[in-house]
Scaffold this motif. Structure first.
Motif, PDB file in Angstrom:
ATOM      1  N   ARG A   1       0.851  -1.203   0.000  1.00 55.76           N
ATOM      2  CA  ARG A   1       0.000   0.000   0.000  1.00 55.76           C
ATOM      3  C   ARG A   1       0.880   1.244   0.000  1.00 55.76           C
ATOM      4  O   ARG A   1       1.844   1.327   0.759  1.00 55.76           O
ATOM      5  N   ILE A   2       0.499   2.186  -0.837  1.00 57.59           N
ATOM      6  CA  ILE A   2       1.191   3.463  -0.913  1.00 57.59           C
ATOM      7  C   ILE A   2       0.180   4.556  -0.588  1.00 57.59           C
ATOM      8  O   ILE A   2      -0.931   4.562  -1.116  1.00 57.59           O
ATOM      9  N   THR A   3       0.571   5.465   0.286  1.00 60.93           N
ATOM     10  CA  THR A   3      -0.275   6.620   0.585  1.00 60.93           C
ATOM     11  C   THR A   3       0.260   7.799  -0.202  1.00 60.93           C
ATOM     12  O   THR A   3       1.420   8.196  -0.040  1.00 60.93           O
ATOM     13  N   VAL A   4      -0.598   8.324  -1.067  1.00 60.55           N
ATOM     14  CA  VAL A   4      -0.245   9.482  -1.883  1.00 60.55           C
ATOM     15  C   VAL A   4      -0.913  10.692  -1.240  1.00 60.55           C
ATOM     16  O   VAL A   4      -2.110  10.674  -0.971  1.00 60.55           O
TER      17      VAL A   4
ATOM     18  N   ALA B   1       2.140  23.398  -4.805  1.00 65.62           N
ATOM     19  CA  ALA B   1       1.602  22.121  -4.333  1.00 65.62           C
ATOM     20  C   ALA B   1       2.655  21.036  -4.498  1.00 65.62           C
ATOM     21  O   ALA B   1       3.502  21.108  -5.385  1.00 65.62           O
ATOM     22  N   GLN B   2       2.572  20.053  -3.607  1.00 67.92           N
ATOM     23  CA  GLN B   2       3.477  18.903  -3.646  1.00 67.92           C
ATOM     24  C   GLN B   2       2.680  17.626  -3.580  1.00 67.92           C
ATOM     25  O   GLN B   2       1.710  17.533  -2.831  1.00 67.92           O
ATOM     26  N   LEU B   3       3.117  16.668  -4.343  1.00 69.60           N
ATOM     27  CA  LEU B   3       2.556  15.324  -4.299  1.00 69.60           C
ATOM     28  C   LEU B   3       3.639  14.448  -3.689  1.00 69.60           C
ATOM     29  O   LEU B   3       4.808  14.526  -4.096  1.00 69.60           O
ATOM     30  N   SER B   4       3.289  13.660  -2.688  1.00 74.81           N
ATOM     31  CA  SER B   4       4.275  12.788  -2.064  1.00 74.81           C
ATOM     32  C   SER B   4       3.700  11.389  -1.910  1.00 74.81           C
ATOM     33  O   SER B   4       2.483  11.201  -1.891  1.00 74.81           O
ATOM     34  N   ALA B   5       4.608  10.425  -1.827  1.00 72.37           N
ATOM     35  CA  ALA B   5       4.210   9.028  -1.647  1.00 72.37           C
ATOM     36  C   ALA B   5       4.963   8.457  -0.456  1.00 72.37           C
ATOM     37  O   ALA B   5       6.165   8.683  -0.307  1.00 72.37           O
ATOM     38  N   HIS B   6       4.216   7.749   0.399  1.00 75.39           N
ATOM     39  CA  HIS B   6       4.798   7.115   1.585  1.00 75.39           C
ATOM     40  C   HIS B   6       4.403   5.644   1.606  1.00 75.39           C
ATOM     41  O   HIS B   6       3.287   5.287   1.211  1.00 75.39           O
ATOM     42  N   ASP B   7       5.330   4.802   2.107  1.00 75.29           N
ATOM     43  CA  ASP B   7       5.008   3.377   2.221  1.00 75.29           C
ATOM     44  C   ASP B   7       4.203   3.122   3.494  1.00 75.29           C
ATOM     45  O   ASP B   7       3.867   4.051   4.224  1.00 75.29           O
TER      46      ASP B   7
ATOM     47  N   ILE C   1       8.765   7.890  -0.178  1.00 75.56           N
ATOM     48  CA  ILE C   1       9.252   7.189  -1.362  1.00 75.56           C
ATOM     49  C   ILE C   1       9.579   8.189  -2.471  1.00 75.56           C
ATOM     50  O   ILE C   1      10.599   8.085  -3.140  1.00 75.56           O
ATOM     51  N   ALA C   2       8.691   9.150  -2.668  1.00 74.44           N
ATOM     52  CA  ALA C   2       8.878  10.121  -3.747  1.00 74.44           C
ATOM     53  C   ALA C   2       8.133  11.403  -3.408  1.00 74.44           C
ATOM     54  O   ALA C   2       7.179  11.399  -2.632  1.00 74.44           O
ATOM     55  N   ARG C   3       8.599  12.488  -4.046  1.00 76.70           N
ATOM     56  CA  ARG C   3       7.928  13.779  -3.886  1.00 76.70           C
ATOM     57  C   ARG C   3       8.167  14.588  -5.157  1.00 76.70           C
ATOM     58  O   ARG C   3       9.287  14.628  -5.649  1.00 76.70           O
ATOM     59  N   ILE C   4       7.114  15.199  -5.664  1.00 74.42           N
ATOM     60  CA  ILE C   4       7.230  16.073  -6.833  1.00 74.42           C
ATOM     61  C   ILE C   4       6.376  17.311  -6.626  1.00 74.42           C
ATOM     62  O   ILE C   4       5.443  17.303  -5.824  1.00 74.42           O
TER      63      ILE C   4
ATOM     64  N   SER D   1      -5.730   9.331 -10.345  1.00 73.83           N
ATOM     65  CA  SER D   1      -4.510  10.127 -10.532  1.00 73.83           C
ATOM     66  C   SER D   1      -3.389   9.610  -9.628  1.00 73.83           C
ATOM     67  O   SER D   1      -2.216   9.577 -10.038  1.00 73.83           O
ATOM     68  N   ALA D   2      -3.726   9.177  -8.422  1.00 72.43           N
ATOM     69  CA  ALA D   2      -2.725   8.618  -7.509  1.00 72.43           C
ATOM     70  C   ALA D   2      -2.181   7.301  -8.055  1.00 72.43           C
ATOM     71  O   ALA D   2      -0.964   7.084  -8.080  1.00 72.43           O
ATOM     72  N   GLN D   3      -3.075   6.441  -8.521  1.00 75.62           N
ATOM     73  CA  GLN D   3      -2.653   5.145  -9.057  1.00 75.62           C
ATOM     74  C   GLN D   3      -1.797   5.333 -10.309  1.00 75.62           C
ATOM     75  O   GLN D   3      -0.778   4.656 -10.480  1.00 75.62           O
ATOM     76  N   ALA D   4      -2.151   6.280 -11.161  1.00 76.15           N
ATOM     77  CA  ALA D   4      -1.375   6.535 -12.381  1.00 76.15           C
ATOM     78  C   ALA D   4       0.037   6.989 -12.026  1.00 76.15           C
ATOM     79  O   ALA D   4       1.019   6.546 -12.654  1.00 76.15           O
ATOM     80  N   TRP D   5       0.180   7.850 -11.026  1.00 79.35           N
ATOM     81  CA  TRP D   5       1.501   8.329 -10.618  1.00 79.35           C
ATOM     82  C   TRP D   5       2.346   7.177 -10.066  1.00 79.35           C
ATOM     83  O   TRP D   5       3.516   7.037 -10.391  1.00 79.35           O
ATOM     84  N   VAL D   6       1.733   6.337  -9.244  1.00 81.82           N
ATOM     85  CA  VAL D   6       2.436   5.176  -8.695  1.00 81.82           C
ATOM     86  C   VAL D   6       2.829   4.233  -9.824  1.00 81.82           C
ATOM     87  O   VAL D   6       3.971   3.758  -9.893  1.00 81.82           O
ATOM     88  N   ASP D   7       1.908   3.966 -10.753  1.00 78.76           N
ATOM     89  CA  ASP D   7       2.183   3.056 -11.868  1.00 78.76           C
ATOM     90  C   ASP D   7       3.285   3.578 -12.785  1.00 78.76           C
ATOM     91  O   ASP D   7       3.998   2.784 -13.416  1.00 78.76           O
ATOM     92  N   ARG D   8       3.448   4.889 -12.899  1.00 81.82           N
ATOM     93  CA  ARG D   8       4.529   5.479 -13.718  1.00 81.82           C
ATOM     94  C   ARG D   8       5.861   5.458 -12.966  1.00 81.82           C
ATOM     95  O   ARG D   8       6.845   6.023 -13.440  1.00 81.82           O
ATOM     96  N   GLY D   9       5.881   4.856 -11.808  1.00 83.10           N
ATOM     97  CA  GLY D   9       7.107   4.819 -11.022  1.00 83.10           C
ATOM     98  C   GLY D   9       7.444   6.164 -10.399  1.00 83.10           C
ATOM     99  O   GLY D   9       8.601   6.496 -10.232  1.00 83.10           O
TER     100      GLY D   9
END
Length: 170
Positions: free
Chosen positions: A110-113, A126-132, A138-141, A153-161
């Motif tokens: 599970r990833i929390t975006v 604005a910032q988008l971040s991902a946490h395990d 994990i990532a921030r843009i 939109s969250a799933q697409a970002w995760v799927d694009r790595g």
């Protein structure tokens, strides 16, 4: 019981006003005003230090059916509670719109975006971040302040790595 110096200061009593159409006490002002939309009356609640009313609502007509019912202590207390609750809910709604998160499935679990918006009037960001699952970043843009965070939109970002699309990596 001792009085609370912040709530019951002598200065508060000096600043209090108790008039039929104007009450001021405990950081609030209630002003009965003519309702421009019809022949009735309204009451506007102002938090001290603000120029715009926190709440405007209908006000009861007096017995003569022409003039407003005078303000009194019980009505003022009710109006303060209502206006305070309205402000609290508005602040919660704003906070929720500026800080959103959603969990999605990924190969690593599970990833929390999360989307965090800084609504600065001159330069909103604005910032988008991902946490395990353990809360590790994990990532921030950076993304546009009007970015719409939803499950797809969250799933697409995760799927694009976590690749930036319309954003820039921090």
């Amino acid at each position: 019981m001792p009085s609370d110096p912040v709530i019951d200061s002598p200065q508060d009593e000096v600043d209090e006003i108790h008039e039929p159409r104007l009450w001021k006490a405990k950081g609030w002002t209630a002003r009965v005003i003519k309702n421009e939309d019809d022949e009735g009356w309204a009451v506007a609640m102002y938090l001290d230090g603000t120029s715009e009313p926190a709440l405007i609502g209908p006000w009861t007509m007096g017995r003569d059916k022409k003039n407003p019912k005078p303000l009194d202590g019980n009505a003022f207390i009710t109006l303060v509670k209502t206006a305070s609750e309205f402000i609290r809910r508005s602040e919660q709604q704003l906070q929720a719109s500026l800080h959103q998160s959603i969990s999605v499935a990924a190969l690593q679990g599970r990833i929390t975006v999360a989307l965090d918006i800084d609504p600065d009037p001159d330069q909103p960001r604005a910032q988008l971040s991902a946490h395990d699952d353990e809360g590790l970043l994990i990532a921030r843009i950076r993304v546009a302040p009007d970015f719409k965070l939803n499950r797809s939109s969250a799933q697409a970002w995760v799927d694009r790595g976590f690749a930036a699309q319309g954003g820039s990596r921090d």
